[in-house]
Design a protein around this motif. Sequence first.
Motif, mmCIF file in Angstrom:
data_model
loop_
_atom_site.group_PDB
_atom_site.id
_atom_site.type_symbol
_atom_site.label_atom_id
_atom_site.label_comp_id
_atom_site.label_asym_id
_atom_site.label_seq_id
_atom_site.Cartn_x
_atom_site.Cartn_y
_atom_site.Cartn_z
ATOM 1 N N PRO A 127 12.060 -1.262 3.000
ATOM 2 C CA PRO A 127 12.773 -2.014 1.762
ATOM 3 C C PRO A 127 14.037 -2.773 1.859
ATOM 4 N N ASP A 152 8.585 4.926 -4.028
ATOM 5 C CA ASP A 152 9.006 3.371 -4.646
ATOM 6 C C ASP A 152 8.937 3.756 -6.137
ATOM 7 N N ASP A 171 13.117 0.853 -4.217
ATOM 8 C CA ASP A 171 13.260 2.124 -3.390
ATOM 9 C C ASP A 171 14.171 3.359 -3.941
#
Length: 505
Positions: free
Chosen positions: A68, A141, A201
């Motif tokens: 991420p 996520d 994220d």
Amino acid sequence: MFSSDTAVWIVFPVILPLVAGLLCFLFKRGTFGIALAAAIGNFFVVSFLIYQMLVYGPMRCYIGGWHPPLGISLRSDGPALLMLLMTAATGLAITLYARGYFLFRISDPLRAQRHKRQQHYFWPLWMLLLTGLNGLFLSADIFNLYVTLELIAISAAPLAALSGKPASLRASYRYLLISLIGSLTYLLGVVFLYRSCGVLDLALLQNLAGNRLAITTALVLLTVGLMLKTALVPLHFWLPPAHANALAPVSVILSALVVKASFYLLFRFWFEIFAPIISLSSLNFMGTLGALAIFWGAIQAMRQQRLKLMVAYSTVSQLGYLFVAFPLSMFVDGGQAWSIVVFIALTHACAKSAMFMVAGNVYLHLGHDRIKSLKGVRSSQPITVFAYGIAGVSLMGLPPSGAFIAKWMLLSTSFASLQYWWAVVIAGGSLLAMIYVFRVMSNFFVIPEGESSKKNVSLSPLLEWPPLILALISLFLGLISPWVLKIVLYKDSGLFAQIFQGGLP
């Protein structure tokens, strides 16, 4: 081969049912075997993930090696793995019960083709829904969570319509519409978050989420969308007809698993990602809605004339306990808050699965589920009635069930924080649950004058044993509460060795 300490094992609970669902779409024969293999494999993989976390700690898998904010990831921790275990154990029982259910219905030569068609569509849709559930509990996520919510919705709505009756078609259409509105509201919240923070994220969002108008607006949108999907009063109107008019295995899936997924996200957002901006008044508001749900659902359950509708309204009531935990969670640490909701969710999933399976067996046996006409069922279906009684004890929150542990923690927190009104709500809800559970139970045990029993219809072990096993799990969950609590509260490695050396209380 993968080593036992690699995080790549996290993707298997998503891949297994997804592949099984695709195979069930492609092949007309052997679909039950494919689904059963996936359900068993899923159970063992989830059990291994719990072992892995106890030995090596929480894991995080970066898909494609991309980290991420560019890449997406899956992560395993205590609450996520316990929800996965709930889905895997209940899902295995549902798979076996569904096999017995469709075999029974197909044995009727007059409607065999219709039930064969239902079975043909059931297995791939069930596997896709299982994929969505597992993906939701593991995803780290916020946009992937939206994708899993959509996958669950587009699988659950056709499942709810499988019976083909006008009532189920109307209920499934309404469910699909409400679910889409909830998804769009959730997606709008995701857009607000991305515009404000620039990341999706969850761990990064937790660090960036501050008390800003855009963040607060996003949280409100996410909450409303998830409340719609969880069917919290007053947004519950779609749940009773959708759950009561579906085929029995589908009712089990919707009530035991689907509504828990959206609640899990809601709790995670409120107590982890956005915890710094949550106010006490907003927690009390959620708790008040939960209290309304407990009483409204229980009163409606007492008024119903059909067993499946009674069980469906009971779901509305039992979901209320999850939200009563919101204001009380402010006075305990995060681990204990998770313990309360996990115990309620696990107990409800097992007990409510057993109750809907019992309702399905009664319908197969009698051809109806009218409560006033259930007299004598005990003499012809003792295992089924015993399962109903055990599940009822768990829903009432009597010891040693998991619900008793959760309600005890809620009551203790209520008295310790001097918020006695929540204790009144919890005790009152349990009393009302006792009334609607015994109302059905009393009819089971009455033998009509001049009749020794109802129609002598033998049921397959696949129909009788899954509800009994699930009911027993819900009852004895309280006896293994120290292990469950340790998984929720897990922080240190090497816990596996402690458990099997008798080091835990």
